[in-house]
Every structure is written in C-alpha cells, then in structure tokens.
Design an enzyme around this catalytic site. Sequence first.
Site, PDB file in Angstrom:
ATOM      1  N   GLY A  46       0.836  -1.191   0.000  1.00 28.09           N
ATOM      2  CA  GLY A  46       0.000   0.000   0.000  1.00 28.09           C
ATOM      3  C   GLY A  46       0.868   1.237   0.000  1.00 28.09           C
ATOM      4  O   GLY A  46       2.048   1.179   0.363  1.00 28.09           O
ATOM      5  N   GLN A  51       3.510   9.795   0.577  1.00 27.01           N
ATOM      6  CA  GLN A  51       4.762   9.044   0.416  1.00 27.01           C
ATOM      7  C   GLN A  51       5.446   9.303  -0.928  1.00 27.01           C
ATOM      8  O   GLN A  51       6.596   8.922  -1.108  1.00 27.01           O
ATOM      9  CB  GLN A  51       4.525   7.546   0.613  1.00 27.01           C
ATOM     10  CG  GLN A  51       4.170   7.212   2.068  1.00 27.01           C
ATOM     11  CD  GLN A  51       3.962   5.738   2.258  1.00 27.01           C
ATOM     12  OE1 GLN A  51       2.909   5.210   1.917  1.00 27.01           O
ATOM     13  NE2 GLN A  51       4.962   5.046   2.777  1.00 27.01           N
ATOM     14  N   CYS A  95       6.863  -0.325   6.622  1.00 25.30           N
ATOM     15  CA  CYS A  95       6.389   0.867   5.928  1.00 25.30           C
ATOM     16  C   CYS A  95       7.425   1.232   4.878  1.00 25.30           C
ATOM     17  O   CYS A  95       8.626   1.210   5.161  1.00 25.30           O
ATOM     18  CB  CYS A  95       6.226   2.012   6.926  1.00 25.30           C
ATOM     19  SG  CYS A  95       5.724   3.569   6.171  1.00 25.30           S
ATOM     20  N   LEU A  96       6.978   1.574   3.668  1.00 27.89           N
ATOM     21  CA  LEU A  96       7.930   1.940   2.606  1.00 27.89           C
ATOM     22  C   LEU A  96       8.726   3.199   2.966  1.00 27.89           C
ATOM     23  O   LEU A  96       9.809   3.407   2.431  1.00 27.89           O
ATOM     24  CB  LEU A  96       7.191   2.170   1.281  1.00 27.89           C
ATOM     25  CG  LEU A  96       6.592   0.928   0.602  1.00 27.89           C
ATOM     26  CD1 LEU A  96       5.808   1.334  -0.639  1.00 27.89           C
ATOM     27  CD2 LEU A  96       7.677  -0.087   0.248  1.00 27.89           C
ATOM     28  N   HIS A 137      -3.025   1.672   8.810  1.00 26.03           N
ATOM     29  CA  HIS A 137      -1.665   2.152   8.551  1.00 26.03           C
ATOM     30  C   HIS A 137      -1.700   3.313   7.550  1.00 26.03           C
ATOM     31  O   HIS A 137      -1.085   4.366   7.768  1.00 26.03           O
ATOM     32  CB  HIS A 137      -0.817   0.997   8.012  1.00 26.03           C
ATOM     33  CG  HIS A 137       0.587   1.384   7.664  1.00 26.03           C
ATOM     34  ND1 HIS A 137       1.665   1.065   8.458  1.00 26.03           N
ATOM     35  CD2 HIS A 137       1.092   2.094   6.630  1.00 26.03           C
ATOM     36  CE1 HIS A 137       2.771   1.566   7.907  1.00 26.03           C
ATOM     37  NE2 HIS A 137       2.446   2.180   6.798  1.00 26.03           N
ATOM     38  N   GLU A 138      -2.448   3.123   6.452  1.00 24.72           N
ATOM     39  CA  GLU A 138      -2.493   4.158   5.412  1.00 24.72           C
ATOM     40  C   GLU A 138      -3.262   5.389   5.887  1.00 24.72           C
ATOM     41  O   GLU A 138      -2.875   6.518   5.589  1.00 24.72           O
ATOM     42  CB  GLU A 138      -3.094   3.600   4.116  1.00 24.72           C
ATOM     43  CG  GLU A 138      -2.352   2.405   3.519  1.00 24.72           C
ATOM     44  CD  GLU A 138      -0.851   2.631   3.306  1.00 24.72           C
ATOM     45  OE1 GLU A 138      -0.427   3.786   3.157  1.00 24.72           O
ATOM     46  OE2 GLU A 138      -0.106   1.636   3.312  1.00 24.72           O
ATOM     47  N   HIS A 141      -1.015   7.585   7.765  1.00 23.76           N
ATOM     48  CA  HIS A 141      -0.169   8.433   6.910  1.00 23.76           C
ATOM     49  C   HIS A 141      -0.889   9.734   6.553  1.00 23.76           C
ATOM     50  O   HIS A 141      -0.280  10.800   6.525  1.00 23.76           O
ATOM     51  CB  HIS A 141       0.172   7.711   5.598  1.00 23.76           C
ATOM     52  CG  HIS A 141       1.371   6.822   5.682  1.00 23.76           C
ATOM     53  ND1 HIS A 141       2.617   7.284   6.040  1.00 23.76           N
ATOM     54  CD2 HIS A 141       1.524   5.498   5.441  1.00 23.76           C
ATOM     55  CE1 HIS A 141       3.487   6.277   6.012  1.00 23.76           C
ATOM     56  NE2 HIS A 141       2.853   5.177   5.657  1.00 23.76           N
TER      57      HIS A 141
HETATM   58 NI    NI Z   1       3.586   3.271   5.519  1.00 21.60          NI
END
Ligand code: NI
Length: 169
Positions: A46, A51, A95-96, A137-138, A141
């Site tokens: 995701g 991001q 997380c990216l 999680h998203e 963000h």
């Molecule tokens: Ni993340």
Amino acid sequence: MAILPIVIYPDPRLEQVSEEVTEINDEIRALVADMVETCYAADGVGLAAVQIGALKRIFVLDPTFAGGSKTDPALVFINPKIEATEGKIKEEEGCLSLPGVFIPVERFAKTRVSATNLAGERFELEGTGLLSRAFQHELDHLDGHLTIEKIGGIRRKLALRKLRTPEEE
Ligand code: NI
C-alpha cells in the site's frame, strides 16, 4: 505514469496532515497512477499520496488484499474514513517510508472504511487481518502519523538502527 522516489523518514512531510480531495480531475488521476506504479515498483502492499510528496487524502492498496487477483486494478481510496471497528491485534508492521524497520503495532482486528473511488462514487469495504491493518496504517499516513511514533525511547532508537537508505537497498 512514473515511478517516483518514496519520501523516507525523517522527512517532515510525513508528519503533515493531508488535505481532502475536492474534485477528481486529471491531476488526481495522474497522481493515483503514479502512486500505483511507485507502490508496485517498491514491492509495497500500500502507499499513501504523501509518500510520493503529495499531501492529498488518497491511498492505494494491492488488490490481492481484498480477495482480488494481482492483475486486478489497485484499490483506490480517496477521502477515506473509518466507519466501524472491532477487536484488537498487535503485529509487526513495515512501511515503505521506514525501509528495513518493523514495529509491533496494535490495530483494530476488523475495520470498515468508506471512501470515494476514481469514478467519484462513495463505497464501503470491510477488512480483517492484513487488510484491516493496511487501512489503519495508510489512514495514519494521511494524518501525519508513522509506526515509529508508537514506540519510544531505547526501543525506537534500536528500531531506527535498521533504517536503510534507498541507496543501500
Ligand atoms: Ni507506511
């Protein structure tokens, strides 16, 4: 469509609250296409708009999370909102924007979200397990929150030692 660089911790943009999308226009469609391409290129499940540096309330998810196949279009959530939750479960989360870092995070075990799709229609989707975790999680963000905030002191320091810069990958 383009693969864009992912914004990595501790970039201050990751702490900002993203803005509601007021109109689904070509700019938003192009942003979503870039998000999907960047997410897949990074092997992510995701990605939130922030991001790739766009402070818009949008996230995308791998369709296999919602019972789809890998060739289905990515799931797109514009102006998402949590409608209902149930239970709690704590598991490690990556997380990216925190490459190499995994943090145990308590999340709702079941979550129902509403969001707008690219056609401008409001829809609802319920998720358990990884899908429920990904929703939360998203959404975090979009409100400027990262997993790393959930732990403090020495545990945070130890976790951040694992942080890789993109060049090291
Ligand atoms: Ni993340």
